[in-house]
Motif scaffolding. Structure first.
Motif, PDB file in Angstrom:
ATOM      1  N   ASP A 140      15.578  -4.124  -3.173  1.00 10.40           N
ATOM      2  CA  ASP A 140      15.144  -4.668  -1.781  1.00 10.40           C
ATOM      3  C   ASP A 140      16.004  -5.322  -1.136  1.00 10.40           C
ATOM      4  O   ASP A 140      16.420  -5.333   0.108  1.00 10.40           O
ATOM      5  N   LYS A 157       9.899   0.067   4.958  1.00 12.62           N
ATOM      6  CA  LYS A 157       9.594   0.320   3.518  1.00 12.62           C
ATOM      7  C   LYS A 157       8.699   1.354   3.360  1.00 12.62           C
ATOM      8  O   LYS A 157       7.142   1.011   3.462  1.00 12.62           O
ATOM      9  N   THR A 159       5.897   3.350   0.971  1.00  9.35           N
ATOM     10  CA  THR A 159       5.292   3.147  -0.042  1.00  9.35           C
ATOM     11  C   THR A 159       4.217   4.279  -0.204  1.00  9.35           C
ATOM     12  O   THR A 159       4.147   5.003   0.469  1.00  9.35           O
ATOM     13  N   ILE A 164       0.182  -3.784   4.421  1.00  9.83           N
ATOM     14  CA  ILE A 164      -0.008  -4.923   3.561  1.00  9.83           C
ATOM     15  C   ILE A 164      -1.644  -5.395   3.578  1.00  9.83           C
ATOM     16  O   ILE A 164      -1.936  -5.341   4.633  1.00  9.83           O
ATOM     17  N   VAL A 193       5.509  -8.390  -0.439  1.00  8.75           N
ATOM     18  CA  VAL A 193       6.053  -7.235   0.275  1.00  8.75           C
ATOM     19  C   VAL A 193       7.518  -6.914  -0.038  1.00  8.75           C
ATOM     20  O   VAL A 193       7.613  -5.702  -0.338  1.00  8.75           O
ATOM     21  N   ILE A 209      10.291  -5.846   9.036  1.00  6.30           N
ATOM     22  CA  ILE A 209       9.929  -5.145   8.227  1.00  6.30           C
ATOM     23  C   ILE A 209       8.690  -4.375   8.420  1.00  6.30           C
ATOM     24  O   ILE A 209       7.403  -5.053   8.882  1.00  6.30           O
ATOM     25  N   VAL A 211       5.974  -1.825   6.572  1.00  9.18           N
ATOM     26  CA  VAL A 211       5.324  -1.360   5.272  1.00  9.18           C
ATOM     27  C   VAL A 211       4.615  -0.007   5.884  1.00  9.18           C
ATOM     28  O   VAL A 211       3.360  -0.417   6.408  1.00  9.18           O
ATOM     29  N   GLY A 230       0.796   1.425   9.436  1.00 12.48           N
ATOM     30  CA  GLY A 230       1.193   0.404   8.455  1.00 12.48           C
ATOM     31  C   GLY A 230       1.064  -0.734   8.983  1.00 12.48           C
ATOM     32  O   GLY A 230       0.288  -1.296   9.817  1.00 12.48           O
TER      33      GLY A 230
END
Length: 235
Positions: A140, A157, A159, A164, A193, A209, A211, A230
């Protein structure tokens, strides 16, 4: 496209697909096709990948191994993943360069910032392996550091969850997702995060950022296009 230059952070575990460990060629091919879709639209792509599907320095240290040795093994695991992703991208006819923070000249270029930026300008995908090259720093941290160095517009990011949440959505069915959230709110709420070092570095450099769920086909293109996919963390 909303973003011209991105840093895509992938976990090593993401490459396992449905396997218990190692690398799933099908998952690699899916990622390569998604990345190709955005490079075809002129987006400059850099990638940092973890090594948790092969080896984790922290878990090695918890089993009595020297932490520095363990972290060096983890760095090598990220290089293996980088080579696998490079191969998948080149199979999809995407020009790619692998640069590493530790010197393995027969396998990859050493990380040189100006060279990396030149590759990106020429439309090549640049994969950064070997983390930061230092023990005690996660991938990270490597992702944020490289994103700042190459002047990326955003860190994506990728995933297996779609953003989140205020709780772990895989354990709590009442978990609520945030569409956007500030860096301060993430810290105040104690949400996970990235590790603290990486997150603070991103906040200090005003680097957003996002996610998102990388395993859903087409999501990468949607994020880069500016669709509300996201969760975005911003100032």
């Amino acid at each position: 496209m909303k973003y011209k230059r991105i840093l895509l952070k992938l976990s090593g575990e993401a490459l396992m697909g449905k396997r218990q460990y190692g690398i799933d060629p099908e998952r690699l091919a899916e990622y390569a096709e998604d990345i190709k879709t955005i490079t075809n639209k002129g987006v400059e792509v850099a990638i940092v990948i973890g090594g948790g599907n092969i080896f984790r320095g922290v878990s090695g240290a918890s089993n009595g191994m020297d932490r520095v040795q363990g972290d060096h093994m983890g760095m090598l695991a990220t290089v293996i993943n980088g080579l696998a992703l490079q191969s998948a991208l080149e199979d999809a006819n995407v020009p790619t360069r692998l640069q590493t923070a530790i010197k393995i000249n027969e396998v990859a270029e050493p990380f040189i910032r100006r060279k990396a930026m030149r590759h990106l300008e020429k439309g090549r995908v640049v994969i950064f392996g070997g983390g930061t090259g230092n023990p005690y720093f996660t991938t990270d941290s490597a992702a944020v550091l490289r994103a700042i160095e190459i002047e990326a517009n955003v860190i994506l990011k990728g995933t297996r969850v779609d953003g989140i949440y205020n709780a772990d959505p895989e354990k709590d069915s009442n978990a609520v997702k945030f569409n956007s959230i500030s860096f301060d709110e993430v810290l105040k709420k104690g949400l996970k995060v990235m590790d603290t070092t990486a997150f603070t570095l991103s906040q200090e450099n005003k680097l957003p950022i996002i996610v998102f769920d990388m395993n859903k086909k087409g999501n990468l293109l949607k994020v880069v296009s500016g669709e509300n996919i996201g969760t975005e963390v911003n100032i």
